[in-house]
Write a protein that holds these residues in place. Structure first.
Motif, PDB file in Angstrom:
ATOM      1  N   ILE A 197       4.430  -5.862   9.620  1.00  0.00           N
ATOM      2  CA  ILE A 197       4.334  -4.664   8.796  1.00  0.00           C
ATOM      3  C   ILE A 197       5.691  -3.954   8.772  1.00  0.00           C
ATOM      4  N   SER A 198       6.148  -3.601   7.567  1.00  0.00           N
ATOM      5  CA  SER A 198       7.374  -2.823   7.425  1.00  0.00           C
ATOM      6  C   SER A 198       7.112  -1.671   6.455  1.00  0.00           C
ATOM      7  N   THR A 199       7.906  -0.631   6.574  1.00  0.00           N
ATOM      8  CA  THR A 199       7.708   0.543   5.736  1.00  0.00           C
ATOM      9  C   THR A 199       9.012   0.943   5.044  1.00  0.00           C
ATOM     10  N   ASP A 200       8.844   1.593   3.906  1.00  0.00           N
ATOM     11  CA  ASP A 200       9.950   2.196   3.169  1.00  0.00           C
ATOM     12  C   ASP A 200       9.499   3.613   2.826  1.00  0.00           C
ATOM     13  N   THR A 201      10.184   4.603   3.366  1.00  0.00           N
ATOM     14  CA  THR A 201       9.767   5.995   3.195  1.00  0.00           C
ATOM     15  C   THR A 201      10.865   6.778   2.493  1.00  0.00           C
ATOM     16  N   PHE A 202      10.457   7.619   1.534  1.00  0.00           N
ATOM     17  CA  PHE A 202      11.401   8.494   0.854  1.00  0.00           C
ATOM     18  C   PHE A 202      10.748   9.844   0.595  1.00  0.00           C
ATOM     19  N   VAL A 203      11.576  10.836   0.248  1.00  0.00           N
ATOM     20  CA  VAL A 203      11.110  12.215   0.094  1.00  0.00           C
ATOM     21  C   VAL A 203      11.416  12.689  -1.324  1.00  0.00           C
ATOM     22  N   MET A 225       0.852  -1.165   0.000  1.00  0.00           N
ATOM     23  CA  MET A 225       0.000   0.000   0.000  1.00  0.00           C
ATOM     24  C   MET A 225       0.903   1.235   0.000  1.00  0.00           C
ATOM     25  N   ARG A 226       0.563   2.194  -0.821  1.00  0.00           N
ATOM     26  CA  ARG A 226       1.359   3.414  -0.956  1.00  0.00           C
ATOM     27  C   ARG A 226       0.593   4.580  -0.331  1.00  0.00           C
ATOM     28  N   HIS A 227       1.296   5.363   0.465  1.00  0.00           N
ATOM     29  CA  HIS A 227       0.698   6.515   1.131  1.00  0.00           C
ATOM     30  C   HIS A 227       1.552   7.735   0.834  1.00  0.00           C
ATOM     31  N   GLU A 228       0.935   8.827   0.361  1.00  0.00           N
ATOM     32  CA  GLU A 228       1.667  10.044   0.033  1.00  0.00           C
ATOM     33  C   GLU A 228       1.169  11.207   0.884  1.00  0.00           C
ATOM     34  N   THR A 229       2.109  11.972   1.410  1.00  0.00           N
ATOM     35  CA  THR A 229       1.805  13.183   2.164  1.00  0.00           C
ATOM     36  C   THR A 229       2.394  14.359   1.397  1.00  0.00           C
ATOM     37  N   LEU A 230       1.555  15.326   1.040  1.00  0.00           N
ATOM     38  CA  LEU A 230       2.013  16.484   0.279  1.00  0.00           C
ATOM     39  C   LEU A 230       2.085  17.698   1.197  1.00  0.00           C
ATOM     40  N   ILE A 231       3.228  18.381   1.179  1.00  0.00           N
ATOM     41  CA  ILE A 231       3.449  19.577   1.991  1.00  0.00           C
ATOM     42  C   ILE A 231       3.817  20.708   1.044  1.00  0.00           C
ATOM     43  N   THR A 232       3.182  21.865   1.210  1.00  0.00           N
ATOM     44  CA  THR A 232       3.517  23.037   0.405  1.00  0.00           C
ATOM     45  C   THR A 232       4.095  24.098   1.333  1.00  0.00           C
ATOM     46  N   ARG A 233       5.311  24.516   1.036  1.00  0.00           N
ATOM     47  CA  ARG A 233       5.989  25.543   1.825  1.00  0.00           C
ATOM     48  C   ARG A 233       5.526  26.933   1.394  1.00  0.00           C
ATOM     49  N   ASP A 234       5.802  27.934   2.224  1.00  0.00           N
ATOM     50  CA  ASP A 234       5.428  29.323   1.922  1.00  0.00           C
ATOM     51  C   ASP A 234       6.082  29.842   0.647  1.00  0.00           C
ATOM     52  N   ASN A 235       7.277  29.332   0.321  1.00  0.00           N
ATOM     53  CA  ASN A 235       7.977  29.790  -0.875  1.00  0.00           C
ATOM     54  C   ASN A 235       7.512  29.094  -2.151  1.00  0.00           C
ATOM     55  N   GLY A 236       6.503  28.225  -2.052  1.00  0.00           N
ATOM     56  CA  GLY A 236       5.945  27.536  -3.215  1.00  0.00           C
ATOM     57  C   GLY A 236       6.514  26.148  -3.456  1.00  0.00           C
ATOM     58  N   ARG A 237       7.551  25.774  -2.744  1.00  0.00           N
ATOM     59  CA  ARG A 237       8.143  24.438  -2.907  1.00  0.00           C
ATOM     60  C   ARG A 237       7.156  23.385  -2.430  1.00  0.00           C
ATOM     61  N   GLU A 238       6.994  22.343  -3.238  1.00  0.00           N
ATOM     62  CA  GLU A 238       6.135  21.225  -2.873  1.00  0.00           C
ATOM     63  C   GLU A 238       7.006  20.039  -2.476  1.00  0.00           C
ATOM     64  N   ILE A 281       6.165  13.225   0.751  1.00  0.00           N
ATOM     65  CA  ILE A 281       6.737  12.136   1.546  1.00  0.00           C
ATOM     66  C   ILE A 281       5.963  10.879   1.173  1.00  0.00           C
ATOM     67  N   VAL A 282       6.657   9.916   0.590  1.00  0.00           N
ATOM     68  CA  VAL A 282       6.021   8.697   0.082  1.00  0.00           C
ATOM     69  C   VAL A 282       6.413   7.527   0.969  1.00  0.00           C
ATOM     70  N   THR A 283       5.414   6.810   1.462  1.00  0.00           N
ATOM     71  CA  THR A 283       5.649   5.640   2.304  1.00  0.00           C
ATOM     72  C   THR A 283       5.000   4.428   1.668  1.00  0.00           C
TER      73      THR A 283
END
Length: 104
Positions: free
Chosen positions: A29-35, A1-14, A17-19
């Protein structure tokens, strides 16, 4: 199962975080997370390096904080990283058994 968290900074950078969460009858259960990040919405996503390019064991604390940290820790805080990973893991733990069986 893939889970994505999207963060938008004040300077517009998106920042994304993908797990990937895996369930195995042998190890549980094990996880692999990258940015990933992009500076503007029309740019391509770039993967952050998870390891530092320097020999951090020989650095002073000040040097490490300035240039020794891995790229992903320069883009997100450790709290954001752990929170996203934890939310993904909880989603799998709280899902029905049928979904867990499809992950294997």
């Amino acid at each position: 199962m893939r889970h994505e968290t999207l963060i938008t900074r004040d300077n517009g950078r998106e920042i994304k975080i993908v797990t990937n969460v895996f369930n195995s009858p042998f190890i549980g259960i094990s996880t692999d997370t990258f940015v990933q990040y992009r500076d503007e919405p029309n740019h391509d996503w770039r993967n952050c390096k998870m390891k530092s390019e320097f020999d951090t064991k020989k650095m002073s604390r000040a040097e490490y904080m300035e240039r020794g940290r891995p790229e992903f820790l320069q883009v997100v805080t450790i709290g954001e990283f752990l929170k996203a990973s934890h939310k993904a893991r909880q989603a799998v733990e709280n899902s029905p058994v049928e979904q867990l069986m499809n992950v294997c």
